[in-house]
Design a protein around this motif. Structure first.
Motif, PDB file in Angstrom:
ATOM      1  N   ARG A  15       0.848  -1.171   0.000  1.00 14.25           N
ATOM      2  CA  ARG A  15       0.000   0.000   0.000  1.00 14.25           C
ATOM      3  C   ARG A  15       0.896   1.237   0.000  1.00 14.25           C
ATOM      4  NH1 ARG A  15      -2.253   3.763   2.759  1.00 14.25           N
ATOM      5  NH2 ARG A  15      -4.370   4.447   2.229  1.00 14.25           N
ATOM      6  N   VAL A  16       0.503   2.258  -0.775  1.00 13.47           N
ATOM      7  CA  VAL A  16       1.305   3.483  -0.809  1.00 13.47           C
ATOM      8  C   VAL A  16       0.381   4.691  -0.861  1.00 13.47           C
ATOM      9  CG1 VAL A  16       1.469   3.666  -3.339  1.00 13.47           C
ATOM     10  CG2 VAL A  16       3.330   4.573  -1.920  1.00 13.47           C
ATOM     11  N   ASP A  17       0.842   5.801  -0.282  1.00 12.15           N
ATOM     12  CA  ASP A  17       0.156   7.080  -0.445  1.00 12.15           C
ATOM     13  C   ASP A  17       0.974   7.889  -1.448  1.00 12.15           C
ATOM     14  OD1 ASP A  17      -0.934   9.564  -0.399  1.00 12.15           O
ATOM     15  OD2 ASP A  17      -0.712   9.865   1.767  1.00 12.15           O
ATOM     16  N   ALA A  18       0.525   7.890  -2.719  1.00  9.07           N
ATOM     17  CA  ALA A  18       1.309   8.498  -3.795  1.00  9.07           C
ATOM     18  C   ALA A  18       1.410  10.011  -3.658  1.00  9.07           C
ATOM     19  CB  ALA A  18       0.699   8.133  -5.149  1.00  9.07           C
ATOM     20  N   SER A  19       0.625  10.595  -2.759  1.00  9.43           N
ATOM     21  CA  SER A  19       0.705  12.055  -2.591  1.00  9.43           C
ATOM     22  C   SER A  19       1.812  12.432  -1.609  1.00  9.43           C
ATOM     23  CB  SER A  19      -0.646  12.581  -2.089  1.00  9.43           C
ATOM     24  OG  SER A  19      -0.866  12.143  -0.767  1.00  9.43           O
ATOM     25  N   ASP A  20       2.491  11.425  -1.017  1.00  5.71           N
ATOM     26  CA  ASP A  20       3.480  11.682   0.026  1.00  5.71           C
ATOM     27  C   ASP A  20       4.856  11.142  -0.384  1.00  5.71           C
ATOM     28  OD1 ASP A  20       4.976  11.965   2.304  1.00  5.71           O
ATOM     29  OD2 ASP A  20       3.904  10.410   3.436  1.00  5.71           O
ATOM     30  N   PRO A  21       5.833  12.037  -0.689  1.00  2.00           N
ATOM     31  CA  PRO A  21       7.161  11.579  -1.123  1.00  2.00           C
ATOM     32  C   PRO A  21       7.795  10.644  -0.103  1.00  2.00           C
ATOM     33  CG  PRO A  21       6.984  13.986  -1.274  1.00  2.00           C
ATOM     34  CD  PRO A  21       5.738  13.506  -0.624  1.00  2.00           C
ATOM     35  N   GLU A  22       7.536  10.860   1.182  1.00  3.55           N
ATOM     36  CA  GLU A  22       8.125  10.016   2.233  1.00  3.55           C
ATOM     37  C   GLU A  22       7.593   8.585   2.162  1.00  3.55           C
ATOM     38  OE1 GLU A  22      10.591   9.676   4.374  1.00  3.55           O
ATOM     39  OE2 GLU A  22      11.142  11.368   3.100  1.00  3.55           O
ATOM     40  N   SER A  23       6.279   8.453   1.843  1.00  3.82           N
ATOM     41  CA  SER A  23       5.682   7.123   1.718  1.00  3.82           C
ATOM     42  C   SER A  23       6.338   6.372   0.563  1.00  3.82           C
ATOM     43  CB  SER A  23       4.169   7.271   1.490  1.00  3.82           C
ATOM     44  OG  SER A  23       3.559   6.036   1.185  1.00  3.82           O
ATOM     45  N   VAL A  24       6.598   7.102  -0.556  1.00  2.00           N
ATOM     46  CA  VAL A  24       7.245   6.510  -1.727  1.00  2.00           C
ATOM     47  C   VAL A  24       8.688   6.117  -1.389  1.00  2.00           C
ATOM     48  CG1 VAL A  24       8.018   6.966  -4.096  1.00  2.00           C
ATOM     49  CG2 VAL A  24       5.761   7.786  -3.331  1.00  2.00           C
ATOM     50  N   ALA A  25       9.424   7.038  -0.767  1.00  2.00           N
ATOM     51  CA  ALA A  25      10.840   6.793  -0.460  1.00  2.00           C
ATOM     52  C   ALA A  25      10.994   5.624   0.527  1.00  2.00           C
ATOM     53  CB  ALA A  25      11.482   8.059   0.106  1.00  2.00           C
ATOM     54  N   PRO A  46      -1.585  12.185 -13.261  1.00  2.00           N
ATOM     55  CA  PRO A  46      -0.471  13.137 -13.179  1.00  2.00           C
ATOM     56  C   PRO A  46      -0.512  14.087 -11.978  1.00  2.00           C
ATOM     57  CG  PRO A  46      -1.875  13.569 -15.113  1.00  2.00           C
ATOM     58  CD  PRO A  46      -2.307  12.271 -14.545  1.00  2.00           C
ATOM     59  N   ARG A  47      -1.593  14.084 -11.207  1.00  2.00           N
ATOM     60  CA  ARG A  47      -1.578  14.873  -9.980  1.00  2.00           C
ATOM     61  C   ARG A  47      -0.467  14.426  -9.036  1.00  2.00           C
ATOM     62  NH1 ARG A  47      -7.780  14.338  -8.256  1.00  2.00           N
ATOM     63  NH2 ARG A  47      -7.493  12.425  -9.456  1.00  2.00           N
ATOM     64  N   PHE A  48      -0.042  13.153  -9.167  1.00  2.00           N
ATOM     65  CA  PHE A  48       0.917  12.599  -8.206  1.00  2.00           C
ATOM     66  C   PHE A  48       2.340  12.529  -8.742  1.00  2.00           C
ATOM     67  CE2 PHE A  48      -3.307  10.792  -7.361  1.00  2.00           C
ATOM     68  CZ  PHE A  48      -3.511  11.327  -6.096  1.00  2.00           C
ATOM     69  N   VAL A  49       2.587  13.178  -9.902  1.00  2.00           N
ATOM     70  CA  VAL A  49       3.929  13.113 -10.476  1.00  2.00           C
ATOM     71  C   VAL A  49       4.982  13.635  -9.496  1.00  2.00           C
ATOM     72  CG1 VAL A  49       5.453  14.215 -12.180  1.00  2.00           C
ATOM     73  CG2 VAL A  49       3.348  13.079 -12.934  1.00  2.00           C
ATOM     74  N   MET A  50       4.807  14.814  -8.957  1.00  2.00           N
ATOM     75  CA  MET A  50       5.881  15.424  -8.169  1.00  2.00           C
ATOM     76  C   MET A  50       6.221  14.663  -6.893  1.00  2.00           C
ATOM     77  SD  MET A  50       7.188  17.488 -10.186  1.00  2.00           S
ATOM     78  CE  MET A  50       8.477  18.078  -9.079  1.00  2.00           C
ATOM     79  N   PRO A  51       5.229  14.238  -6.083  1.00  2.00           N
ATOM     80  CA  PRO A  51       5.622  13.467  -4.888  1.00  2.00           C
ATOM     81  C   PRO A  51       6.322  12.150  -5.229  1.00  2.00           C
ATOM     82  CG  PRO A  51       3.204  13.687  -5.063  1.00  2.00           C
ATOM     83  CD  PRO A  51       3.807  14.619  -6.055  1.00  2.00           C
ATOM     84  N   ILE A  52       5.923  11.480  -6.298  1.00  2.00           N
ATOM     85  CA  ILE A  52       6.581  10.202  -6.642  1.00  2.00           C
ATOM     86  C   ILE A  52       7.996  10.460  -7.164  1.00  2.00           C
ATOM     87  CG2 ILE A  52       6.450   8.146  -8.109  1.00  2.00           C
ATOM     88  CD1 ILE A  52       3.392   8.432  -8.047  1.00  2.00           C
ATOM     89  N   PHE A  53       8.111  11.469  -8.037  1.00  2.00           N
ATOM     90  CA  PHE A  53       9.399  11.896  -8.618  1.00  2.00           C
ATOM     91  C   PHE A  53      10.380  12.289  -7.500  1.00  2.00           C
ATOM     92  CE2 PHE A  53      11.602  15.751 -10.431  1.00  2.00           C
ATOM     93  CZ  PHE A  53      12.144  15.247 -11.611  1.00  2.00           C
ATOM     94  N   ASP A  54       9.905  13.077  -6.546  1.00  2.00           N
ATOM     95  CA  ASP A  54      10.767  13.504  -5.430  1.00  2.00           C
ATOM     96  C   ASP A  54      11.104  12.335  -4.505  1.00  2.00           C
ATOM     97  OD1 ASP A  54      10.811  16.128  -6.319  1.00  2.00           O
ATOM     98  OD2 ASP A  54       9.152  16.772  -5.029  1.00  2.00           O
ATOM     99  N   GLY A  55      10.133  11.461  -4.272  1.00  2.00           N
ATOM    100  CA  GLY A  55      10.358  10.307  -3.391  1.00  2.00           C
ATOM    101  C   GLY A  55      11.395   9.362  -3.966  1.00  2.00           C
ATOM    102  N   ALA A  56      11.357   9.171  -5.296  1.00  2.00           N
ATOM    103  CA  ALA A  56      12.335   8.281  -5.942  1.00  2.00           C
ATOM    104  C   ALA A  56      13.746   8.830  -5.775  1.00  2.00           C
ATOM    105  CB  ALA A  56      11.988   8.114  -7.428  1.00  2.00           C
ATOM    106  N   LEU A  57      13.916  10.124  -6.051  1.00  2.00           N
ATOM    107  CA  LEU A  57      15.252  10.728  -5.935  1.00  2.00           C
ATOM    108  C   LEU A  57      15.756  10.655  -4.494  1.00  2.00           C
ATOM    109  CD1 LEU A  57      17.586  12.220  -7.342  1.00  2.00           C
ATOM    110  CD2 LEU A  57      16.438  14.381  -6.795  1.00  2.00           C
ATOM    111  N   ALA A  58      14.851  10.932  -3.556  1.00  2.49           N
ATOM    112  CA  ALA A  58      15.239  10.893  -2.140  1.00  2.49           C
ATOM    113  C   ALA A  58      15.757   9.505  -1.753  1.00  2.49           C
ATOM    114  CB  ALA A  58      14.039  11.279  -1.259  1.00  2.49           C
TER     115      ALA A  58
END
Lengths: 412, 412
Positions: free
Chosen positions: A52-62, A79-91
């Motif tokens: 389970r993931v909350d795609a709106s939260d970069p921390e949840s993704v990371a 595409p509403r969730f592009v930025m949190p996922i993109f940021d979470g991956a880099l983190a």
């Protein structure tokens, strides 16, 4: 390669079904806000697990990346969730792929002539961070953007000396029927995204305007209608300008005088979108209805059939491609459409997924296979047109869904 | 006379403003689910008081009647609440008036050819109870139904020997503009009711079909389009068949070969209604959207401007009336439109209410004045065409808003 697939909807499910037949990866974690949906998608292969993931939260993704030692994050949510996922991956130090880029904001004073915040701007602004970290964000690698960008690069490399216009053109002859045989209104792709694309001011790029906003400008929705004759029996479909990533991506890396995107919406669908807009039913801010609050666009999505479920009652073919006009390698005028067609009957029989989501999902699977092999590589925020196109197009054939090419009569 | 007005929305507010200028009643209790709205409407006259009511509960209605010694219940809420208010009034021994009748249910197998439960059927089924109690339910006494029925009775009494068709025709040239002068989509009447009327199968009555379902039959929505040239500068408007009470009422008491109702919706509005229907946004059952449940039709109503608030930004005139064709008193063919036009500029200046709700609200005020005087009387469930039309039409003039009459060129 250990992949985190975020989103087990239509495209995510088709991605899993296609990837299940390949051996280039070690594991895929399929994560969704709805854990049961993730579990259903993960049931098809022993290398898949659900989360389970909350795609709106970069921390949840990371956190999920770290827990599962993820090397590549595959974004398959809206595409509403592009930025949190993109940021979470880099983190978390993972590479990242998506099929739609960060959202635009219209120009506050002159939205139908000037660009505001453009599609992908928020991601491109962070390209330096990705380069510095030695990590790759391969953005816009669905079918459009994605395969369209690969085909454009192929045309620029192999077919043309000079390109007047790179014009992505998308059309279909799909129809959906109910149990009584009556045709019903059932868009084959996320209505949320379709509304976003079609009602935002369409964007066009022209080299001659490069001194203003870098060459990008906008028009009224549904501008420059044009009938394009699609191949393999689809036939003529009315296409109109639509805001799309290709127009923001191709001019960064390919040489052309003009870059456009036209979508074969057809008259009925344009009418529906105009009406939703006229009534305010495309709004994404919440309105009070009785005792509850709800975004009208979410209600529209809720009343329509889920695009992931209409495969069995849909007929027809969908076509994506790029119409390239300019001067060929022989110095003569050339007008060529490079395309990819999927027949819904085939994709349902072969994969159990409807053709539009299947056609979107195959491209990131191929891209990941090329990254795993080392045929594709890079660091920073890069589009598919930065990568060598031939190995991609070859794999498309190997996966059983080859691309095509036809000359198009020039017209004014 | 002590009146309970249920509903302080657009029509209820206009009813209160018109009644405030007359002296035929002792008191009006204005009741609404939203007590604050009732209080605002009650503030205009010392004879008015405000109350809260649950219009879906006959007991709530009856209790309020008893508490305030109500002689007449005036129903001004949407037609979903007809039956509980109608039953509550009878239980409390009050007379009853409404402007729309109990709702229809389409034929389960053949909805576009056969009637199912018809508009008003549930009320007419209880006519014996009202007669036995010596109480009057004067149903359908807005403008349409209401004034249209009065005009039809007048034509039958005074102008015609034989009537081929009683055709109610409603049209307008209203437009609503935003602060920048751009025309906006803002229906001048409850969108909930408009969707109900326009998407239900339209009903037609013909004497020649009386042996099947009493002469009533249905068609597809928007059938038999016809351009009718409305008077006083409104001009030609495309009208289509719509389900409406007149068709269920007039044949019960007036002699005619055919009874129809056509609404001048115009092409744009028909397109909007078709789209709402195609997408399922006209649905009244609740759908799940994220964490909440909501009826799509309620969302449509919530995003559109409140019809009660658009008066100041609306321009144009609205026309209601009945087109009567047949043989005149002189034995010659006759084709006459009897009508009532209200100019929005006039109703806003004179009463502060927009013309469509004002034109609806004036008729029950006049009817109540005639009941108070004893010019109108009766027991049972009766339509306005059962009452003498002349005193009603005379009062319309006395209230400052006279009716009109014009001959219409015959056409096929």
């Amino acid at each position: 390669m250990r992949i985190l697939l975020i989103g087990a909807g239509g495209v995510g499910g088709a991605f899993a079904a296609i990837a299940a037949r390949r051996d280039f990866f070690e594991a895929i974690v399929i994560a969704d806000y709805d854990a049961a949906r993730a579990e259903r998608a993960a049931a098809v292969d022993a290398r898949f697990t659900a989360a389970r993931v909350d795609a709106s939260d970069p921390e949840s993704v990371a956190a999920l990346c770290r827990e599962h030692r993820i090397t590549h994050v595959m974004n398959a949510v809206d595409p509403r969730f592009v930025m949190p996922i993109f940021d979470g991956a880099l983190a978390a130090g993972a590479d990242y792929l998506d099929m739609a880029m960060s959202l635009s904001k219209r120009h506050p004073e002159d939205p139908y002539r000037k660009v505001g915040l453009k599609l992908g701007d928020e991601q491109f602004a962070k390209s330096g961070e990705w380069e510095a970290a030695g990590r790759l964000a391969l953005v816009g690698i669905g079918v459009e953007p994605g395969l369209s960008n690969v085909l454009a690069r192929y045309a620029a490399d192999e077919l043309f000396d000079h390109i007047d216009e790179l014009g992505t053109r998308d059309g279909a002859n799909l129809a959906v029927h109910d149990e009584h045989g009556n045709e019903i209104f059932a868009p084959s792709f996320s209505i949320w995204t379709t509304i976003e694309e079609c009602l935002n001011p369409p964007v066009i790029w022209e080299r001659s305007r490069q001194d203003v906003d870098g060459g990008w400008y906008t028009t009224e929705p549904f501008s420059e209608p044009e009938v394009f004759d699609f191949p393999e029996g689809i036939g003529p479909v009315e296409c109109v300008n639509v805001e799309h990533e290709e127009v923001l991506m191709m001019p960064r890396w390919l040489e052309a005088d003009r870059v456009t995107f036209k979508y074969g919406l057809g008259e009925e669908f344009i009418g529906v979108l105009r009406t939703l807009n006229t009534l305010g039913l495309d709004r994404t801010d919440k309105v009070r209805v009785g005792g509850v609050e709800v975004a009208p666009r979410d209600v529209v999505a809720a009343v329509l059939p889920d695009p992931a479920t209409i495969g069995p009652i849909m007929t027809g073919k969908t076509c994506a491609g790029v119409w390239v006009r300019g001067t060929g390698k022989d110095g003569q005028p050339r007008s060529t459409y490079l395309y990819h067609v999927v027949d819904n009957e085939w994709s349902m029989a072969e994969y159990g997924h409807q053709c539009v989501v299947w056609q979107t999902a195959i491209n990131p699977v191929i891209a990941l296979e090329l990254l795993a092999r080392g045929d594709w590589s890079g660091a920073g925020v890069l589009g598919p047109e930065t990568m060598p196109p031939k190995p991609f197009l070859d794999l498309l054939g190997e996966y059983g869904s080859p691309w095509g090419q036809m000359e198009v009569a020039a017209k004014e």
